[in-house]
Design a protein around this motif. Sequence first.
Motif, PDB file in Angstrom:
ATOM      1  N   PRO A  73       0.955  -1.241   0.029  1.00  0.00           N
ATOM      2  CA  PRO A  73      -0.008   0.134   0.055  1.00  0.00           C
ATOM      3  C   PRO A  73       0.957   1.006  -0.056  1.00  0.00           C
ATOM      4  O   PRO A  73       1.933   1.258   0.534  1.00  0.00           O
ATOM      5  CB  PRO A  73      -0.769  -0.250   1.343  1.00  0.00           C
ATOM      6  CG  PRO A  73      -0.026  -1.114   2.326  1.00  0.00           C
ATOM      7  CD  PRO A  73       0.751  -1.922   1.171  1.00  0.00           C
ATOM      8  N   ILE A  74       0.367   2.465  -0.615  1.00  0.00           N
ATOM      9  CA  ILE A  74       0.972   3.557  -0.731  1.00  0.00           C
ATOM     10  C   ILE A  74      -0.054   4.666   0.001  1.00  0.00           C
ATOM     11  O   ILE A  74      -0.986   4.856  -0.574  1.00  0.00           O
ATOM     12  CB  ILE A  74       1.411   4.069  -2.073  1.00  0.00           C
ATOM     13  CG1 ILE A  74       2.338   3.020  -2.737  1.00  0.00           C
ATOM     14  CG2 ILE A  74       1.961   5.438  -2.234  1.00  0.00           C
ATOM     15  CD1 ILE A  74       2.879   3.445  -4.158  1.00  0.00           C
ATOM     16  N   ALA A  75       0.554   5.301   0.845  1.00  0.00           N
ATOM     17  CA  ALA A  75      -0.183   6.644   1.299  1.00  0.00           C
ATOM     18  C   ALA A  75       0.828   7.617   1.771  1.00  0.00           C
ATOM     19  O   ALA A  75       1.911   7.300   1.764  1.00  0.00           O
ATOM     20  CB  ALA A  75      -0.929   6.040   2.582  1.00  0.00           C
ATOM     21  N   PRO A  76       0.406   8.688   2.168  1.00  0.00           N
ATOM     22  CA  PRO A  76       1.316   9.687   2.440  1.00  0.00           C
ATOM     23  C   PRO A  76       2.254   9.233   3.741  1.00  0.00           C
ATOM     24  O   PRO A  76       2.040   8.489   4.453  1.00  0.00           O
ATOM     25  CB  PRO A  76       0.348  10.845   2.962  1.00  0.00           C
ATOM     26  CG  PRO A  76      -0.822  10.801   2.443  1.00  0.00           C
ATOM     27  CD  PRO A  76      -1.043   9.277   2.279  1.00  0.00           C
ATOM     28  N   GLY A  77       3.325   9.614   3.109  1.00  0.00           N
ATOM     29  CA  GLY A  77       4.580   9.025   4.393  1.00  0.00           C
ATOM     30  C   GLY A  77       5.226   7.859   3.725  1.00  0.00           C
ATOM     31  O   GLY A  77       6.366   7.529   4.590  1.00  0.00           O
TER      32      GLY A  77
END
Length: 129
Positions: free
Chosen positions: A80-84
């Motif tokens: 998963p990719i998310a802010p940070g």
Amino acid sequence: MIVRTLQDAEKTDRKVVSPDGNWDSTRLLLKEDNMGFSFHITTIYAGADFGMHYQNHLESVYCMSGTGEIETVADGKKYPIAPGTAYFLDKHDKHILRAFTEMKMACVFNPPVTGKEVHNAEGAYELEG
């Protein structure tokens, strides 16, 4: 010292839009700047789903906003990719990038790009010369 703003660079030929409509990338630092790497702010458009395979470059990516995932083709593992979130393609990993929402990414390439690169048929940037 080199000082640039993203807003100014976006108004120049340093902003490159992918022919397939998946992303745009503003290249703040290029090979001609003689830093040994290039630095880009890339927007991956919501709904984008495409493969890449940087055979000639190593890439480091940091997600500043948005959500998505990266899948390594060799083993089908999804991250998963998310802010940070940061990911590092240290082995020229063939991968698929998916944007669930628009994502803003800070990207570093080594060797540096010249500024006009878009992905070839294999999902790579060609080396200059």
